[in-house]
Design a protein around this motif. Structure first.
Motif, PDB file in Angstrom:
ATOM      1  N   VAL A  41      -0.342  -4.522  -2.656  1.00 31.02           N
ATOM      2  CA  VAL A  41       0.010  -5.392  -3.780  1.00 31.02           C
ATOM      3  C   VAL A  41      -0.801  -4.894  -4.963  1.00 31.02           C
ATOM      4  O   VAL A  41      -1.983  -5.221  -5.122  1.00 31.02           O
ATOM      5  CB  VAL A  41      -0.303  -6.866  -3.486  1.00 31.02           C
ATOM      6  CG1 VAL A  41       0.129  -7.742  -4.652  1.00 31.02           C
ATOM      7  CG2 VAL A  41       0.396  -7.307  -2.199  1.00 31.02           C
ATOM      8  N   ASN A  42      -0.190  -4.039  -5.770  1.00 32.57           N
ATOM      9  CA  ASN A  42      -0.877  -3.422  -6.904  1.00 32.57           C
ATOM     10  C   ASN A  42      -0.533  -4.147  -8.203  1.00 32.57           C
ATOM     11  O   ASN A  42       0.453  -4.902  -8.275  1.00 32.57           O
ATOM     12  CB  ASN A  42      -0.460  -1.950  -7.034  1.00 32.57           C
ATOM     13  CG  ASN A  42      -0.917  -1.111  -5.857  1.00 32.57           C
ATOM     14  OD1 ASN A  42      -2.033  -1.262  -5.382  1.00 32.57           O
ATOM     15  ND2 ASN A  42      -0.041  -0.236  -5.377  1.00 32.57           N
ATOM     16  N   MET A  43      -1.318  -3.862  -9.231  1.00 33.18           N
ATOM     17  CA  MET A  43      -1.029  -4.469 -10.526  1.00 33.18           C
ATOM     18  C   MET A  43       0.332  -4.031 -11.043  1.00 33.18           C
ATOM     19  O   MET A  43       1.033  -4.803 -11.709  1.00 33.18           O
ATOM     20  CB  MET A  43      -2.134  -4.122 -11.533  1.00 33.18           C
ATOM     21  CG  MET A  43      -3.473  -4.760 -11.243  1.00 33.18           C
ATOM     22  SD  MET A  43      -3.403  -6.570 -11.147  1.00 33.18           S
ATOM     23  CE  MET A  43      -2.937  -6.972 -12.828  1.00 33.18           C
ATOM     24  N   GLN A 289      -9.899   4.187   0.225  1.00 31.98           N
ATOM     25  CA  GLN A 289      -9.842   3.057  -0.691  1.00 31.98           C
ATOM     26  C   GLN A 289     -10.218   1.796   0.072  1.00 31.98           C
ATOM     27  O   GLN A 289      -9.500   1.390   0.997  1.00 31.98           O
ATOM     28  CB  GLN A 289      -8.424   2.909  -1.268  1.00 31.98           C
ATOM     29  CG  GLN A 289      -8.230   1.701  -2.160  1.00 31.98           C
ATOM     30  CD  GLN A 289      -9.027   1.783  -3.448  1.00 31.98           C
ATOM     31  OE1 GLN A 289      -9.209   2.847  -4.011  1.00 31.98           O
ATOM     32  NE2 GLN A 289      -9.519   0.650  -3.921  1.00 31.98           N
ATOM     33  N   PRO A 290     -11.348   1.163  -0.258  1.00 30.58           N
ATOM     34  CA  PRO A 290     -11.719  -0.053   0.462  1.00 30.58           C
ATOM     35  C   PRO A 290     -10.643  -1.130   0.327  1.00 30.58           C
ATOM     36  O   PRO A 290     -10.101  -1.344  -0.759  1.00 30.58           O
ATOM     37  CB  PRO A 290     -13.023  -0.486  -0.221  1.00 30.58           C
ATOM     38  CG  PRO A 290     -13.547   0.754  -0.865  1.00 30.58           C
ATOM     39  CD  PRO A 290     -12.351   1.542  -1.277  1.00 30.58           C
ATOM     40  N   ALA A 300       2.849 -13.740   0.406  1.00 29.67           N
ATOM     41  CA  ALA A 300       2.887 -12.813  -0.733  1.00 29.67           C
ATOM     42  C   ALA A 300       2.303 -13.436  -1.991  1.00 29.67           C
ATOM     43  O   ALA A 300       1.647 -12.755  -2.790  1.00 29.67           O
ATOM     44  CB  ALA A 300       4.317 -12.348  -0.976  1.00 29.67           C
ATOM     45  N   ARG A 301       2.536 -14.714  -2.209  1.00 26.87           N
ATOM     46  CA  ARG A 301       1.982 -15.358  -3.407  1.00 26.87           C
ATOM     47  C   ARG A 301       0.453 -15.367  -3.362  1.00 26.87           C
ATOM     48  O   ARG A 301      -0.207 -15.106  -4.374  1.00 26.87           O
ATOM     49  CB  ARG A 301       2.519 -16.781  -3.546  1.00 26.87           C
ATOM     50  CG  ARG A 301       4.011 -16.841  -3.863  1.00 26.87           C
ATOM     51  CD  ARG A 301       4.442 -18.261  -4.211  1.00 26.87           C
ATOM     52  NE  ARG A 301       5.865 -18.319  -4.524  1.00 26.87           N
ATOM     53  CZ  ARG A 301       6.472 -19.383  -5.045  1.00 26.87           C
ATOM     54  NH1 ARG A 301       5.761 -20.495  -5.293  1.00 26.87           N
ATOM     55  NH2 ARG A 301       7.771 -19.367  -5.311  1.00 26.87           N
ATOM     56  N   GLU A 302      -0.100 -15.663  -2.186  1.00 27.79           N
ATOM     57  CA  GLU A 302      -1.555 -15.651  -2.050  1.00 27.79           C
ATOM     58  C   GLU A 302      -2.103 -14.235  -2.234  1.00 27.79           C
ATOM     59  O   GLU A 302      -3.163 -14.042  -2.850  1.00 27.79           O
ATOM     60  CB  GLU A 302      -1.959 -16.196  -0.685  1.00 27.79           C
ATOM     61  CG  GLU A 302      -1.686 -17.680  -0.483  1.00 27.79           C
ATOM     62  CD  GLU A 302      -0.248 -18.005  -0.087  1.00 27.79           C
ATOM     63  OE1 GLU A 302       0.027 -19.173   0.227  1.00 27.79           O
ATOM     64  OE2 GLU A 302       0.605 -17.085  -0.102  1.00 27.79           O
ATOM     65  N   ALA A 303      -1.388 -13.246  -1.722  1.00 31.67           N
ATOM     66  CA  ALA A 303      -1.811 -11.853  -1.888  1.00 31.67           C
ATOM     67  C   ALA A 303      -1.801 -11.456  -3.355  1.00 31.67           C
ATOM     68  O   ALA A 303      -2.709 -10.770  -3.834  1.00 31.67           O
ATOM     69  CB  ALA A 303      -0.894 -10.929  -1.082  1.00 31.67           C
ATOM     70  N   ALA A 304      -0.787 -11.887  -4.091  1.00 28.28           N
ATOM     71  CA  ALA A 304      -0.719 -11.578  -5.524  1.00 28.28           C
ATOM     72  C   ALA A 304      -1.867 -12.233  -6.273  1.00 28.28           C
ATOM     73  O   ALA A 304      -2.482 -11.620  -7.161  1.00 28.28           O
ATOM     74  CB  ALA A 304       0.628 -12.031  -6.087  1.00 28.28           C
ATOM     75  N   GLY A 311      -9.794  -6.467  -6.314  1.00 30.73           N
ATOM     76  CA  GLY A 311      -9.862  -5.971  -4.944  1.00 30.73           C
ATOM     77  C   GLY A 311      -8.515  -5.466  -4.475  1.00 30.73           C
ATOM     78  O   GLY A 311      -7.467  -5.968  -4.897  1.00 30.73           O
ATOM     79  N   LYS A 312      -8.550  -4.469  -3.599  1.00 30.17           N
ATOM     80  CA  LYS A 312      -7.323  -3.896  -3.058  1.00 30.17           C
ATOM     81  C   LYS A 312      -6.782  -4.786  -1.947  1.00 30.17           C
ATOM     82  O   LYS A 312      -7.470  -5.084  -0.981  1.00 30.17           O
ATOM     83  CB  LYS A 312      -7.583  -2.482  -2.526  1.00 30.17           C
ATOM     84  CG  LYS A 312      -6.382  -1.820  -1.885  1.00 30.17           C
ATOM     85  CD  LYS A 312      -5.222  -1.660  -2.864  1.00 30.17           C
ATOM     86  CE  LYS A 312      -5.511  -0.644  -3.930  1.00 30.17           C
ATOM     87  NZ  LYS A 312      -4.352  -0.373  -4.785  1.00 30.17           N
TER      88      LYS A 312
END
Length: 330
Positions: A41-43, A289-290, A300-304, A311-312
Motif C-alpha cells: 500500500v504505497n502513497m 525494505q523494512p 484495506a482501509r486500515e492499511a491505507a 511506514g511500509k
C-alpha cells in the motif's frame, strides 16, 4: 473472489470497499492468471484512489504492484509455468485474489523473501532509472537524494553501491542515519539549515552531478546547494521544487529539474531488467525494505490509514504458497 474496489475517487477511508468479483476467465494467448499473495500500500496507490494524477475508468481495483503464483496459462505462454512465483507488472490492479496479466517479461522468481519481492515493480526500477537515464555516471561518482529512508531511497543506495557510485543521503530522523549506513549508504545527514555545509565537509570537493528529489521545499533546496553547476535534479515524488529567487546559492547555476514517472518507460527494455537486478540484490541482502505492518485484504482501509501515518505497509491478498520466504512470517 475477494477484491478491493473503488466506485468513486476520494479518501481511502471513504471509497475503499471490499467486494466479490467474478474469477478471471481462462487465459488466452500470452496471458496468465496469477493468485496474488502480497501487494504494498504505497502513497502512489492512495494517489490512484484519490484520482490525483489520473482517473482510470470506474469501478477500478487499486494495487500498483505485487507478487503471486501463476495458476493458469494461455496456450501461447512459454516463459513461465503454472506454479511459478512472479512479480506482477506495474499497474496490474493487484488488490484482488486473482488477476490476469500478460506473460511477456515475467520470469519465475527464485526462493526468497516473498514480502520483499512484492515491492520490486515500482521503487527499484525508479531508483535504477534515475541512476541510468539522466546523467552518465562512473564508479566513484556521487549522487544525492532526500527522503533516503523511503522505498526509492533504499533501492537507490543498493543500485548505486552495485554500480560503484557513492551516495549522499538526506533523512528527517536521526535514528535513520545508522539504518542507512548499515544498508550501504556512504554519507547520511539529517536535513536542516546546516545540512549542505555538513555534507560538503564530509565529501570535500567531490562533484555531485545528479540528485533525486522525493520531496520539495527546504529538503530540495539542500540538494540544490550540494550540486555542482549544470547538474540535474530528478523530481520523482514532490509536487514541484520551488527555488527562492533571492537565494544566490541556488539560482543562476544552470541546474536542470526534470519530472519523472516510472510508467513512462518501456517495460520490456527498461523495467524488467531492473526488476531482475533488484531480485538479485534482495537475495544477496543488499536491498531490504523494512515492513512496518501486514494487513489482510479485508482491512484495506486500515492499511491505507497506516500508510498515511508512515511506514511500509503490505496487504496479504491471498495465501502464501510454497517456497522459502525469508522473514515472511506475520
Amino acid at each position: 473472489m475477494k477484491a478491493v474496489q473503488i466506485a468513486a475517487f476520494g479518501s481511502p477511508a471513504d471509497v475503499l470497499d471490499v467486494t466479490d468479483l467474478p474469477d478471471p476467465p481462462r487465459p488466452v494467448g500470452d496471458e496468465v492468471v496469477v493468485a496474488v499473495e502480497y501487494s504494498p500500500v504505497n502513497m502512489h496507490d492512495l494517489a490512484f484512489v484519490g484520482g490525483i494524477f489520473f482517473e482510470p475508468p470506474l469501478p477500478a481495483v487499486p494495487g500498483n504492484e505485487g507478487v503471486g503464483r501463476v495458476v493458469a496459462t494461455g496456450p501461447d505462454v512459454t516463459g513461465v509455468a503454472t506454479g511459478d512465483r512472479v512479480v506482477l507488472p506495474l499497474l496490474s490492479g493487484a488488490w484482488r485474489e486473482r488477476v490476469t496479466v500478460p506473460a511477456a517479461g515475467l520470469t519465475a522468481l527464485p526462493d526468497g523473501d516473498v514480502r520483499q519481492y512484492a515491492m520490486l515493480a515500482s521503487n527499484p526500477p525508479t531508483a535504477g532509472l534515475i541512476l541510468d537515464e539522466f546523467v552518465p555516471l562512473r564508479p566513484g561518482d556521487w549522487v544525492a537524494q532526500n527522503a533516503a529512508n523511503g522505498g526509492v531511497g533504499r533501492a537507490l543506495i543498493a543500485f548505486a553501491r552495485a554500480r560503484g557510485v557513492r551516495t549522499v543521503n538526506l533523512v528527517r530522523r536521526p535514528e535513520a542515519v545508522a539504518e542507512l549506513k548499515a544498508a550501504g549508504a556512504d554519507v547520511v545527514v539529517v536535513d536542516g539549515p546546516d545540512a549542505a555545509h555538513e555534507i560538503r565537509s564530509l565529501i570535500g570537493d567531490a562533484r555531485v552531478r545528479l540528485a533525486a528529489a522525493a520531496v520539495g521545499g527546504p529538503a530540495a533546496s539542500t540538494l540544490l546547494r550540494v550540486l555542482e553547476p549544470g547538474a540535474t535534479v530528478v523530481d520523482y515524488g514532490s509536487y514541484g521544487i520551488a527555488v527562492d529567487p533571492r537565494d544566490p546559492e541556488v539560482i543562476e547555476r544552470g541546474i536542470t529539474v526534470t519530472k519523472f514517472f516510472v510508467g513512462a518507460f518501456d517495460r520490456a527494455t527498461k523495467l524488467v531488467p531492473l526488476v531482475d537486478e533488484a531480485v538479485r540484490l534482495v537475495r544477496s541482502g543488499a536491498l531490504t525494505q523494512p515492513v512496518a505492518a501486514v494487513y489482510p485484504l479485508t482491512e484495506a482501509r486500515e492499511a491505507a490509514a497506516h500508510t498515511l501515518r508512515g511506514g511500509k505497509v503490505l496487504l496479504r491478498v491471498g495465501e502464501e504458497h510454497g517456497g522459502a520466504s525469508g522473514n515472511a512470517g506475520s
